[in-house]
Design a protein around this motif. Sequence first.
Motif, short mmCIF file in Angstrom:
data_model
loop_
_atom_site.label_atom_id
_atom_site.label_comp_id
_atom_site.label_asym_id
_atom_site.label_seq_id
_atom_site.Cartn_x
_atom_site.Cartn_y
_atom_site.Cartn_z
N GLU A 7 0.70 -1.09 -0.17
CA GLU A 7 -0.01 -0.14 -0.11
C GLU A 7 0.98 1.30 0.10
N LEU A 59 2.61 1.73 -3.43
CA LEU A 59 1.38 2.06 -4.41
C LEU A 59 0.98 3.49 -4.16
N ASP A 60 0.91 4.08 -2.92
CA ASP A 60 0.80 5.41 -2.84
C ASP A 60 1.93 6.19 -3.21
N LYS A 90 3.97 5.65 -5.63
CA LYS A 90 4.08 5.78 -7.14
C LYS A 90 2.96 6.57 -7.58
N LEU A 91 1.92 6.75 -7.15
CA LEU A 91 0.77 7.45 -7.53
C LEU A 91 1.00 9.02 -7.08
N VAL A 92 1.78 9.32 -6.02
CA VAL A 92 2.09 10.58 -5.72
C VAL A 92 3.14 11.32 -6.65
N ARG A 125 3.50 10.33 -9.81
CA ARG A 125 3.12 9.96 -11.34
C ARG A 125 3.03 11.32 -11.88
#
Length: 131
Positions: free
Chosen positions: A105, A108-109, A111-113, A115
């Motif tokens: 988690e 993933l967080d 990588k989303l930030v 992006r």
Amino acid sequence: MQSIDEEPISPILDDRKNSLAKQIASRPAAHELVEQNVLKDPMVAPSIQAAQQDLRRNQLEDTLDKKLKLRSTRQELVDHHVLLDTTAAPSLQAKQAQLQMNMIEDTLDKKLVDRPPRDKLVEQHILNEDE
């Protein structure tokens, strides 16, 4: 003339008699005890009972051996996601699984930030403007 007192000296004695009568009335029948292997089968001669018991034990051992040979290996259970592939103690496996989920988690967080925004992807021709 005096009358004789017939009441028991101790009421506990009477209670014990009633208790024993209740227990005797509610005890299981002989055939039930044979089925539960508490008593030996009275239809079998005592000289044969030991041999019969050995035969039953051997049959049970054979059945158990066959079922153990058919049992899946640990690796097969891991491959089918029945067991976790871990070397942690069983008491720690739940915490280990929770830690792995938290790590995924967090990754993933992150990588989303990190992006890139949509405008930058359009400039780099990764996305079309109408998408």
